[in-house]
Motif scaffolding. Structure first.
Motif, PDB file in Angstrom:
ATOM      1  N   ASP A 150       0.800  -1.235   0.000  1.00  0.00           N
ATOM      2  CA  ASP A 150       0.000   0.000   0.000  1.00  0.00           C
ATOM      3  C   ASP A 150       0.829   1.280   0.000  1.00  0.00           C
ATOM      4  N   VAL A 151       2.127   1.199   0.324  1.00  0.00           N
ATOM      5  CA  VAL A 151       2.928   2.421   0.452  1.00  0.00           C
ATOM      6  C   VAL A 151       4.186   2.306  -0.394  1.00  0.00           C
ATOM      7  N   SER A 152       4.921   3.404  -0.489  1.00  0.00           N
ATOM      8  CA  SER A 152       6.185   3.396  -1.220  1.00  0.00           C
ATOM      9  C   SER A 152       7.246   2.656  -0.410  1.00  0.00           C
ATOM     10  N   VAL A 153       8.361   2.338  -1.079  1.00  0.00           N
ATOM     11  CA  VAL A 153       9.454   1.625  -0.400  1.00  0.00           C
ATOM     12  C   VAL A 153       9.999   2.474   0.744  1.00  0.00           C
ATOM     13  N   ALA A 154      10.159   3.773   0.511  1.00  0.00           N
ATOM     14  CA  ALA A 154      10.691   4.646   1.561  1.00  0.00           C
ATOM     15  C   ALA A 154       9.756   4.665   2.775  1.00  0.00           C
ATOM     16  N   GLU A 155       8.450   4.774   2.543  1.00  0.00           N
ATOM     17  CA  GLU A 155       7.495   4.781   3.652  1.00  0.00           C
ATOM     18  C   GLU A 155       7.477   3.423   4.358  1.00  0.00           C
ATOM     19  N   PHE A 156       7.581   2.366   3.587  1.00  0.00           N
ATOM     20  CA  PHE A 156       7.572   1.034   4.182  1.00  0.00           C
ATOM     21  C   PHE A 156       8.764   0.840   5.119  1.00  0.00           C
ATOM     22  N   CYS A 157       9.959   1.158   4.640  1.00  0.00           N
ATOM     23  CA  CYS A 157      11.153   0.957   5.460  1.00  0.00           C
ATOM     24  C   CYS A 157      11.190   1.940   6.633  1.00  0.00           C
ATOM     25  N   HIS A 158      10.691   3.164   6.417  1.00  0.00           N
ATOM     26  CA  HIS A 158      10.682   4.156   7.498  1.00  0.00           C
ATOM     27  C   HIS A 158       9.773   3.708   8.634  1.00  0.00           C
ATOM     28  N   GLY A 159       8.720   2.963   8.320  1.00  0.00           N
ATOM     29  CA  GLY A 159       7.775   2.556   9.358  1.00  0.00           C
ATOM     30  C   GLY A 159       8.072   1.205   9.980  1.00  0.00           C
ATOM     31  N   LEU A 160       9.165   0.578   9.636  1.00  0.00           N
ATOM     32  CA  LEU A 160       9.478  -0.732  10.201  1.00  0.00           C
ATOM     33  C   LEU A 160       9.781  -0.631  11.695  1.00  0.00           C
ATOM     34  N   PRO A 161       9.333  -1.582  12.487  1.00  0.00           N
ATOM     35  CA  PRO A 161       9.559  -1.518  13.944  1.00  0.00           C
ATOM     36  C   PRO A 161      11.044  -1.666  14.270  1.00  0.00           C
ATOM     37  N   GLY A 162      11.495  -0.823  15.185  1.00  0.00           N
ATOM     38  CA  GLY A 162      12.875  -0.908  15.639  1.00  0.00           C
ATOM     39  C   GLY A 162      13.877  -0.225  14.737  1.00  0.00           C
ATOM     40  N   LEU A 163      13.429   0.511  13.712  1.00  0.00           N
ATOM     41  CA  LEU A 163      14.368   1.225  12.841  1.00  0.00           C
ATOM     42  C   LEU A 163      15.110   2.284  13.654  1.00  0.00           C
ATOM     43  N   ALA A 164      16.429   2.308  13.548  1.00  0.00           N
ATOM     44  CA  ALA A 164      17.249   3.248  14.319  1.00  0.00           C
ATOM     45  C   ALA A 164      16.897   4.691  13.948  1.00  0.00           C
ATOM     46  N   PRO A 165      16.879   5.590  14.929  1.00  0.00           N
ATOM     47  CA  PRO A 165      16.521   6.989  14.645  1.00  0.00           C
ATOM     48  C   PRO A 165      17.402   7.636  13.582  1.00  0.00           C
ATOM     49  N   ASP A 166      18.686   7.302  13.563  1.00  0.00           N
ATOM     50  CA  ASP A 166      19.583   7.893  12.564  1.00  0.00           C
ATOM     51  C   ASP A 166      19.161   7.496  11.150  1.00  0.00           C
ATOM     52  N   TYR A 167      18.742   6.238  10.974  1.00  0.00           N
ATOM     53  CA  TYR A 167      18.303   5.792   9.658  1.00  0.00           C
ATOM     54  C   TYR A 167      16.960   6.423   9.297  1.00  0.00           C
ATOM     55  N   ALA A 168      16.063   6.545  10.264  1.00  0.00           N
ATOM     56  CA  ALA A 168      14.779   7.199  10.004  1.00  0.00           C
ATOM     57  C   ALA A 168      14.990   8.652   9.580  1.00  0.00           C
ATOM     58  N   ALA A 169      15.931   9.339  10.236  1.00  0.00           N
ATOM     59  CA  ALA A 169      16.219  10.732   9.873  1.00  0.00           C
ATOM     60  C   ALA A 169      16.822  10.818   8.481  1.00  0.00           C
ATOM     61  N   ALA A 170      17.651   9.838   8.108  1.00  0.00           N
ATOM     62  CA  ALA A 170      18.251   9.835   6.775  1.00  0.00           C
ATOM     63  C   ALA A 170      17.189   9.685   5.694  1.00  0.00           C
ATOM     64  N   ILE A 171      16.179   8.842   5.959  1.00  0.00           N
ATOM     65  CA  ILE A 171      15.106   8.672   4.978  1.00  0.00           C
ATOM     66  C   ILE A 171      14.284   9.956   4.864  1.00  0.00           C
ATOM     67  N   ARG A 172      13.984  10.579   6.003  1.00  0.00           N
ATOM     68  CA  ARG A 172      13.170  11.802   5.982  1.00  0.00           C
ATOM     69  C   ARG A 172      13.896  12.965   5.312  1.00  0.00           C
ATOM     70  N   SER A 173      15.214  12.950   5.346  1.00  0.00           N
ATOM     71  CA  SER A 173      15.977  14.063   4.778  1.00  0.00           C
ATOM     72  C   SER A 173      15.814  14.166   3.267  1.00  0.00           C
ATOM     73  N   GLY A 174      15.487  13.070   2.612  1.00  0.00           N
ATOM     74  CA  GLY A 174      15.367  13.081   1.152  1.00  0.00           C
ATOM     75  C   GLY A 174      16.695  12.978   0.435  1.00  0.00           C
ATOM     76  N   ASP A 175      17.783  12.863   1.188  1.00  0.00           N
ATOM     77  CA  ASP A 175      19.112  12.765   0.568  1.00  0.00           C
ATOM     78  C   ASP A 175      19.467  11.337   0.164  1.00  0.00           C
TER      79      ASP A 175
END
Length: 221
Positions: A150-175
């Protein structure tokens, strides 16, 4: 006819034909069966070693004029050797590539990867420039499959349980671009129990240097 010099002419005795034509009544040497078998086996990858052995035997058996078909024995030996060397080279190549591949059920978070010419992730040193970094590993279940569809790959991986905050911030940055690698037969249609991992690459196509978590710690220091 009488010889004017006395005595009779000696009887005619045919000698070797200087033009290479066959002499009537001559028996041709039979083809050697092993030589033909060597040629046939050498053209098959799995039977190439057999073709080599038969080729050697055929060369010995066709020495002299006892049997014909020496060309088949020599060709079978040469082709068999080439096929065998090619098969050995392929096995070595496959072994090297297999040892470098990052398998979905063996990947670990923070692992640095490159991408080979087939587009598959391979192991890389985080000290050297590399293509990406693994940010999450696990297996699909019914809940994750529902989200994945139902969602994009970025949204899927960003919402995975236990994802480290640094990785979540990297996805949100768009870089960074986010990718998913799964061991399912169809990567677009994974099934429950299939192993997978998410990893990120720089959006500008440049290589990464070091780990994202290490860089975040250095920037916050």
């Amino acid at each position: 006819m009488t010889n004017p010099y006395g005595g009779d002419y000696p009887p005619y005795q045919p000698g070797p034909n200087p033009y290479g034509a066959s002499v009537p009544g001559a028996v041709r040497a039979p083809y050697d069966g092993l030589s033909i078998a060597a040629l046939v086996c050498s053209l098959t990858c799995c039977a190439a070693p057999v073709g080599i052995g038969l080729g050697i035997a055929g060369i010995v058996r066709t020495s002299g004029v006892r049997r014909s078909g020496r060309w088949a024995a020599v060709t079978g030996l040469v082709v068999g050797l080439l096929v065998l060397l090619a098969a050995i080279g392929f096995v070595v190549f496959a072994g090297v590539m297999g040892s470098r591949t990052v398998w979905e059920d063996e990947a670990r978070v923070g692992q640095c990867i490159d991408v080979d010419f087939l587009g598959d992730p391979i192991k890389a040193s985080c000290v050297d420039p590399h293509a990406g970094e693994v940010i999450w590993t696990g297996t699909f279940d019914a809940d994750l499959l529902g989200v994945f569809d139902d969602v994009s790959v970025a949204e899927f991986c960003h919402g995975l349980p236990g994802l480290a905050p640094d990785y979540a911030a990297a996805i949100r940055s768009g870089d960074y671009d986010v990718r998913v690698e799964t061991d399912s037969f169809d990567e677009d249609e994974p099934e429950s129990g299939d192993a997978f991992f998410c990893y990120v690459e720089r959006s500008d196509g440049e290589d990464l240097t070091g780990r994202l978590a290490d860089r975040a710690e250095q920037e916050s220091a």
